[in-house]
Scaffold this motif. Structure first.
Motif, short mmCIF file in Angstrom:
data_model
loop_
_atom_site.label_atom_id
_atom_site.label_comp_id
_atom_site.label_asym_id
_atom_site.label_seq_id
_atom_site.Cartn_x
_atom_site.Cartn_y
_atom_site.Cartn_z
N ILE A 122 33.11 32.09 -32.32
CA ILE A 122 34.13 31.03 -32.29
C ILE A 122 34.96 31.13 -31.02
O ILE A 122 35.13 30.15 -30.29
CB ILE A 122 35.05 31.13 -33.52
N ARG A 123 35.49 32.31 -30.73
CA ARG A 123 36.40 32.43 -29.59
C ARG A 123 35.69 32.19 -28.26
O ARG A 123 36.32 31.82 -27.27
CB ARG A 123 37.11 33.79 -29.61
N ARG A 124 34.37 32.37 -28.22
CA ARG A 124 33.61 32.09 -27.00
C ARG A 124 33.28 30.60 -26.87
O ARG A 124 32.75 30.18 -25.85
CB ARG A 124 32.33 32.91 -26.99
N ASN A 125 33.55 29.83 -27.92
CA ASN A 125 33.29 28.38 -27.92
C ASN A 125 31.83 28.07 -27.59
O ASN A 125 31.53 27.23 -26.74
CB ASN A 125 34.23 27.65 -26.96
N LEU A 126 30.93 28.76 -28.28
CA LEU A 126 29.50 28.50 -28.10
C LEU A 126 29.17 27.09 -28.54
O LEU A 126 29.65 26.62 -29.58
CB LEU A 126 28.68 29.51 -28.91
N ASN A 127 28.37 26.40 -27.78
CA ASN A 127 28.01 25.02 -28.09
C ASN A 127 26.98 24.99 -29.21
O ASN A 127 25.78 24.98 -28.97
CB ASN A 127 27.47 24.33 -26.83
N MET A 128 27.47 24.95 -30.44
CA MET A 128 26.59 24.92 -31.61
C MET A 128 27.33 24.33 -32.79
O MET A 128 28.56 24.27 -32.82
CB MET A 128 26.12 26.34 -31.97
N THR A 129 26.57 23.90 -33.78
CA THR A 129 27.13 23.48 -35.06
C THR A 129 26.87 24.59 -36.08
O THR A 129 25.72 25.03 -36.23
CB THR A 129 26.50 22.17 -35.54
N SER A 188 31.42 23.96 -33.36
CA SER A 188 31.77 23.09 -34.49
C SER A 188 31.52 23.82 -35.80
O SER A 188 30.40 24.27 -36.06
CB SER A 188 30.94 21.81 -34.46
N LEU A 189 32.55 23.95 -36.62
CA LEU A 189 32.41 24.57 -37.93
C LEU A 189 32.58 23.52 -39.02
O LEU A 189 33.52 22.73 -39.00
CB LEU A 189 33.47 25.66 -38.14
N ILE A 190 31.63 23.52 -39.97
CA ILE A 190 31.80 22.72 -41.18
C ILE A 190 31.68 23.67 -42.36
O ILE A 190 30.60 24.24 -42.61
CB ILE A 190 30.76 21.60 -41.31
N ASN A 191 32.77 23.88 -43.07
CA ASN A 191 32.76 24.70 -44.28
C ASN A 191 32.52 23.78 -45.47
O ASN A 191 33.33 22.89 -45.74
CB ASN A 191 34.10 25.43 -44.43
N VAL A 192 31.39 23.96 -46.15
CA VAL A 192 31.02 23.06 -47.24
C VAL A 192 31.08 23.83 -48.56
O VAL A 192 30.33 24.80 -48.76
CB VAL A 192 29.60 22.47 -47.04
N VAL A 193 31.97 23.40 -49.46
CA VAL A 193 32.00 23.99 -50.79
C VAL A 193 30.74 23.54 -51.52
O VAL A 193 30.51 22.34 -51.71
CB VAL A 193 33.26 23.57 -51.57
N SER A 194 29.91 24.51 -51.90
CA SER A 194 28.57 24.21 -52.42
C SER A 194 28.34 25.01 -53.70
O SER A 194 27.92 26.16 -53.65
CB SER A 194 27.51 24.57 -51.36
N PRO A 195 28.62 24.43 -54.86
CA PRO A 195 28.57 25.18 -56.12
C PRO A 195 27.24 25.85 -56.40
O PRO A 195 26.17 25.27 -56.18
CB PRO A 195 28.87 24.11 -57.18
N CYS A 196 27.31 27.10 -56.86
CA CYS A 196 26.14 27.83 -57.32
C CYS A 196 25.96 27.52 -58.81
O CYS A 196 26.75 27.98 -59.65
CB CYS A 196 26.32 29.33 -57.10
N VAL A 197 24.94 26.74 -59.14
CA VAL A 197 24.78 26.28 -60.52
C VAL A 197 24.41 27.41 -61.47
O VAL A 197 24.59 27.30 -62.69
CB VAL A 197 23.72 25.16 -60.61
N THR A 198 23.91 28.51 -60.94
CA THR A 198 23.49 29.63 -61.79
C THR A 198 24.62 30.60 -62.08
O THR A 198 24.81 31.02 -63.22
CB THR A 198 22.31 30.37 -61.14
N PHE A 199 25.41 30.95 -61.05
CA PHE A 199 26.39 32.02 -61.22
C PHE A 199 27.85 31.61 -61.04
O PHE A 199 28.74 32.39 -61.36
CB PHE A 199 26.09 33.16 -60.24
#
Length: 350
Positions: free
Chosen positions: A126-133, A209-220
């Motif tokens: 993050i702090r290096r600002n790497l060009n990635m998603t 670019s960071l996208i934090n996606v809340v992604s429910p674990c249907v099993t646990f």
């Protein structure tokens, strides 16, 4: 059992600007649990890349270890891929990016992969600002090892086994903003209408670019008491903004009152169309969003949408002055500038 999708395709399937159908962006059949939020994220990635008309062979998809890190097999079959060891995906992405800046880098990770064993690498990429998603599929548990709480599990949340988490959860978005991420968003795997434009905007952003996606674990972790379940997120989702990504040269239209719409230009000339639902919210004001995240945490809300954007940042390759050509295409003449140049370099080090 075969996990290869059938090759049949409707003869009138929609095509993008490259002449490709959505099928060119798909992967193998998923082996994740039925109903897993990660599969919805994979589908959103397919849609985003198809709609942006990104050539699949120009994408490098990288991952670590975990349920989330299996997903690159389920999208973009014709892309480059590297499945690294646990928590080390950022360093692999950094090396690949510096060696060839012409590719589109898409990292997929999980809350265990990024917030625990890989937390140090997550911070430095993050702090290096790497060009990635960088997409974090965040379910608050370790789905491959029977559902133990991860570092992002909220304090007071209850696991399927009935145990209460006593520790403060790590907020991936707040950490990323503090460390200097130049694009930060949060979404929910069950909201493709919001997630697809966010992915398209992230892929078009120059920098990390960071996208934090809340992604429910249907099993646990989809039980009463969990703060990462489908029901909880739907009930506590607080959208900061309605978002559309408008590719360059396309007609800009809007369903909103123009007074309430903010057009944010990306590095490549494309735009994010932002309908500001929260009075006073500005995605380019770091202090306002950090405060909003803290207030939301106290109110047990999950803020979603584009949280923070810096359009004036300089990505790592430009910052350190790497060559524009991929390293494997450099010739001997370019790699060996001659004895006179080498003598000047050596003289400058004496």
């Amino acid at each position: 059992m075969s996990y290869i999708k059938p090759k049949f395709e409707h003869p009138r399937a929609p095509k993008n600007a490259l002449g490709y159908t959505r099928k060119e962006y798909e992967g193998s059949l998923s082996t994740l649990c039925a109903g897993c939020g990660h599969d919805s994220i994979s589908a959103a990635i397919v849609d985003a890349c198809f709609e942006l008309s990104i050539e699949p062979h120009r994408v490098a998809k990288l991952s670590g270890i975990g349920c989330s890190s299996k997903t690159p097999a389920y999208f973009l079959n014709n892309s480059h891929g590297f499945n690294s060891v646990h928590g080390r995906m950022p360093s692999v992405a950094t090396g690949a990016n510096l060696a060839n800046r012409d590719l589109v880098y898409l990292g997929v990770s999980g809350d265990g992969d990024s917030a625990s064993i890989g937390f140090g690498q997550f911070a430095h990429v993050i702090r290096r600002n790497l060009n990635m998603t960088y997409i974090v599929m965040n379910n608050g548990c370790y789905g491959l090892t029977k559902g133990q709480d991860s570092a992002t599990a909220d304090q007071g949340s209850v696991s399927k086994a009935g145990s209460v988490n006593n520790f403060e959860g790590i907020d991936m978005c707040a950490i990323a903003i503090e460390l200097g991420a130049t694009f930060v968003a949060q979404s929910f795997s069950g909201d493709k209408g919001q997630l697809i434009p966010l992915i398209k905007a992230a892929l078009s952003h120059s920098g990390f670019s960071l996208i934090n996606v809340v992604s429910p674990c249907v099993t646990f972790n989809n039980n009463p008491g969990s703060t990462k379940s489908y029901d909880y997120v739907r009930e506590h989702n607080e959208a900061l903004s309605s978002l559309d990504f408008v590719p360059v040269k396309e007609e800009i239209t809007t369903e909103y009152d123009e007074i309430d719409v903010k057009m944010v230009e990306m590095h490549d000339g494309t735009f994010i169309k932002l309908n500001k639902l929260h009075q006073g919210f500005d995605p380019q004001d770091k202090l306002s969003i950090i405060n909003a995240l803290q207030v939301a945490r106290q109110k047990d809300e999950i803020l979603t949408g584009l949280l923070y954007l810096d359009t004036e940042s300089v990505e790592l390759n430009d910052l350190i002055g790497t060559v524009n050509k991929p390293l494997n295409s450099l010739t001997e003449k370019e790699l060996c500038p001659g004895s006179e140049v080498l003598e000047k370099i050596n003289a400058g080090l004496r």
